[in-house]
Design an enzyme around this catalytic site. Structure first.
Site, PDB file in Angstrom:
ATOM      1  N   HIS A  47       0.838  -1.203   0.000  1.00 13.58           N
ATOM      2  CA  HIS A  47       0.000   0.000   0.000  1.00 13.58           C
ATOM      3  C   HIS A  47       0.874   1.255   0.000  1.00 13.58           C
ATOM      4  CE1 HIS A  47      -2.791   2.970   1.981  1.00 13.58           C
ATOM      5  NE2 HIS A  47      -3.554   2.517   0.997  1.00 13.58           N
ATOM      6  N   ASP A  89      -6.134   1.820  -1.991  1.00 10.96           N
ATOM      7  CA  ASP A  89      -6.840   1.522  -0.743  1.00 10.96           C
ATOM      8  C   ASP A  89      -7.664   0.246  -0.869  1.00 10.96           C
ATOM      9  OD1 ASP A  89      -5.714   3.854   0.225  1.00 10.96           O
ATOM     10  OD2 ASP A  89      -7.608   4.940   0.407  1.00 10.96           O
TER      11      ASP A  89
END
Length: 122
Positions: A47, A89
């Site tokens: 991420h 996300d």
């Protein structure tokens, strides 16, 4: 936006993100160094790398549009920058869900002073 990311994580995992992920391992939450401790920590590492690739806006504070359709996260038709952030996300939230079985409570508030392995590159 961080609040949207929180909602995605909650929906995918059933866990309270701030308690369960904000200080997990070496990469979840602010910053990151060393080697990810497990698959969940690797979700955060990936991420972070995903956010690094998004240039021209602040991924933490820009809002995007998304919806939940049949339990799946669907990112909206935002401008490129915010759409890519939504996808970052989304991938992380799904990664957390897919690795719930190996989530370790001992990494929940892991002190980063123990993240001493050489840092991996994206």
């Amino acid at each position: 936006h961080l609040l949207q990311f929180r909602k995605m994580i909650k929906k995918m995992t059933g866990k309270e993100p701030i308690v369960s992920y904000a200080f997990y391992g070496c990469y979840c939450g602010k910053g990151g160094r060393g080697k990810p401790k497990d698959a969940t920590d690797r979700c955060c590492f990936v991420h972070d790398c995903c956010y690094e690739k998004v240039t021209g806006c602040d991924p933490k504070w820009s809002y995007y549009t998304y919806s939940l359709e049949n339990g799946d996260i669907v990112c909206g038709g935002d401008p490129y920058c915010t759409k890519v952030k939504c996808e970052c996300d989304k991938k992380a939230a799904i990664c957390f869900r897919d690795n719930l079985k190996t989530y370790k409570n001992r990494y929940m508030t892991f002190p980063d002073i123990f993240c001493t392995d050489p840092t991996e590159g994206c």
